[in-house]
Scaffold this active site. Structure first.
Site, PDB file in Angstrom:
ATOM      1  N   GLY A  14      -7.499   1.146   4.540  1.00  0.00           N
ATOM      2  CA  GLY A  14      -8.266   2.130   3.782  1.00  0.00           C
ATOM      3  C   GLY A  14      -9.428   2.756   4.525  1.00  0.00           C
ATOM      4  CB  SER A  15     -10.441   3.086   8.092  1.00  0.00           C
ATOM      5  OG  SER A  15      -9.337   3.693   8.700  1.00  0.00           O
ATOM      6  CG  ASN A  16      -7.736   7.834   7.607  1.00  0.00           C
ATOM      7  OD1 ASN A  16      -8.278   8.789   8.152  1.00  0.00           O
ATOM      8  ND2 ASN A  16      -6.994   6.958   8.276  1.00  0.00           N
ATOM      9  CG  MET A  92       2.220   2.412   5.459  1.00  0.00           C
ATOM     10  SD  MET A  92       1.876   3.879   6.464  1.00  0.00           S
ATOM     11  CE  MET A  92       2.418   3.288   8.046  1.00  0.00           C
ATOM     12  NE  ARG A  93       5.989   1.655  -1.498  1.00  0.00           N
ATOM     13  CZ  ARG A  93       7.037   0.871  -1.454  1.00  0.00           C
ATOM     14  NH1 ARG A  93       8.242   1.359  -1.644  1.00  0.00           N
ATOM     15  NH2 ARG A  93       6.909  -0.418  -1.249  1.00  0.00           N
ATOM     16  CG  LEU A  94      10.222   8.618   3.132  1.00  0.00           C
ATOM     17  CD1 LEU A  94      11.738   8.805   3.224  1.00  0.00           C
ATOM     18  CD2 LEU A  94       9.516   9.725   3.896  1.00  0.00           C
ATOM     19  CG  ASN A 109       1.061  11.728   5.718  1.00  0.00           C
ATOM     20  OD1 ASN A 109       0.349  10.786   5.352  1.00  0.00           O
ATOM     21  ND2 ASN A 109       1.997  11.589   6.646  1.00  0.00           N
ATOM     22  CG  HIS A 111       2.166  10.593  11.661  1.00  0.00           C
ATOM     23  ND1 HIS A 111       2.749   9.484  11.069  1.00  0.00           N
ATOM     24  CD2 HIS A 111       2.645  10.653  12.921  1.00  0.00           C
ATOM     25  CE1 HIS A 111       3.554   8.908  11.951  1.00  0.00           C
ATOM     26  NE2 HIS A 111       3.512   9.598  13.083  1.00  0.00           N
TER      27      HIS A 111
HETATM   28  C1  GAR Z   1      -3.766   5.752   9.704  1.00  0.00           C
HETATM   29  O1  GAR Z   1      -3.884   5.687  11.109  1.00  0.00           O
HETATM   30  C2  GAR Z   1      -2.765   6.824   9.311  1.00  0.00           C
HETATM   31  O2  GAR Z   1      -2.735   7.899  10.175  1.00  0.00           O
HETATM   32  C3  GAR Z   1      -1.472   6.035   9.367  1.00  0.00           C
HETATM   33  O3  GAR Z   1      -1.799   4.791   8.798  1.00  0.00           O
HETATM   34  C4  GAR Z   1      -3.138   4.470   9.159  1.00  0.00           C
HETATM   35  C5  GAR Z   1      -3.849   3.958   7.920  1.00  0.00           C
HETATM   36  O4  GAR Z   1      -5.084   3.435   8.265  1.00  0.00           O
HETATM   37  N1  GAR Z   1      -0.432   6.708   8.637  1.00  0.00           N
HETATM   38  C6  GAR Z   1       0.845   6.709   9.010  1.00  0.00           C
HETATM   39  O5  GAR Z   1       1.266   6.114   9.984  1.00  0.00           O
HETATM   40  C7  GAR Z   1       1.754   7.548   8.113  1.00  0.00           C
HETATM   41  N2  GAR Z   1       3.019   7.742   8.692  1.00  0.00           N
HETATM   42  P1  GAR Z   1      -6.209   3.210   7.151  1.00  0.00           P
HETATM   43  O6  GAR Z   1      -5.570   2.365   6.029  1.00  0.00           O
HETATM   44  O7  GAR Z   1      -7.282   2.444   7.864  1.00  0.00           O
HETATM   45  O8  GAR Z   1      -6.661   4.550   6.674  1.00  0.00           O
END
Ligand code: GAR
Length: 193
Positions: A14-16, A92-94, A109, A111
């Protein structure tokens, strides 16, 4: 003018989510964070949502008969919270037809690669193992494919000689935390104009 309302979807750390939350606190991002949705009820992002008093909906996909069944429940929650935009942040799901139809053109999204290179799981590891010298971050609209929707923004990150996978991940995430709130703001503002 009423502010747009967003829901953040996340599965892990959940850092984003936190970067979006902070940008809203600082008024750099002018929207309401109405809901956090997670398919991992014991994830760190749920702890963060509790800390920040963000309403959350956590569910166990295996307790539902189908993707449509859990997405219908998510959709009910999104409607209760009057959500305008879905912001995927490590979900992490479609996304299935139920949410895609209800939120057409309103799902973003992030990535951790320069798409179309390295889609799917472990994009940072994939890029590192491939030995590329430049990778980065992509923000895109979501369609039915795996990281295939229209690209909105990209930022490159150099893979330096002394980097390992962990330091590359750290650098990519720093870029993500700046870029995502900025682009969300741009996209949401454009949609109001
Ligand atoms: C992030 O780096 C995001 O770009 C990636 O998951 C991480 C989640 O980090 N997303 C994917 O790979 C989607 N295909 P977070 O939970 O610390 O935000």
């Amino acid at each position: 003018m009423t502010k747009p309302t967003i829901a953040v979807f996340a599965s892990g750390t959940g850092s984003n989510y936190h970067a979006v939350y902070k940008a809203i606190q600082k008024k750099e991002l002018t929207c309401d964070l109405a809901l956090l949705v997670s398919d991992q009820p014991t994830s760190k992002v749920i702890e963060k949502a509790k800390e920040h008093n963000t309403p959350y909906f956590a569910f166990q996909p295996k307790e539902y008969s189908s993707k449509d069944a859990f997405e219908s429940e998510i959709l009910d929650q999104l409607r209760i919270h009057k959500v305008d935009w879905i912001i995927l942040a490590g979900y992490m799901r479609l996304i299935g037809p139920t949410l895609l139809q209800a939120y057409e053109g309103k799902i973003l999204n992030i990535h951790p690669s320069l798409l179309p290179s390295f889609p799917g799981l472990d994009a940072i590891g994939q890029a590192f193992k491939a030995g590329v010298k430049i990778t980065g971050v992509t923000i895109h609209y979501v369609d039915e494919g795996m990281d295939t929707g229209e690209i909105i923004a990209q930022e490159a990150v150099k893979v330096l000689k002394d980097m390992d996978e962990q330091s590359l991940q750290k650098k990519i995430q720093l870029v993500e935390h700046q870029l995502y709130p900025t682009i969300i703001q741009e996209v949401i503002t454009q949609s109001i104009d």
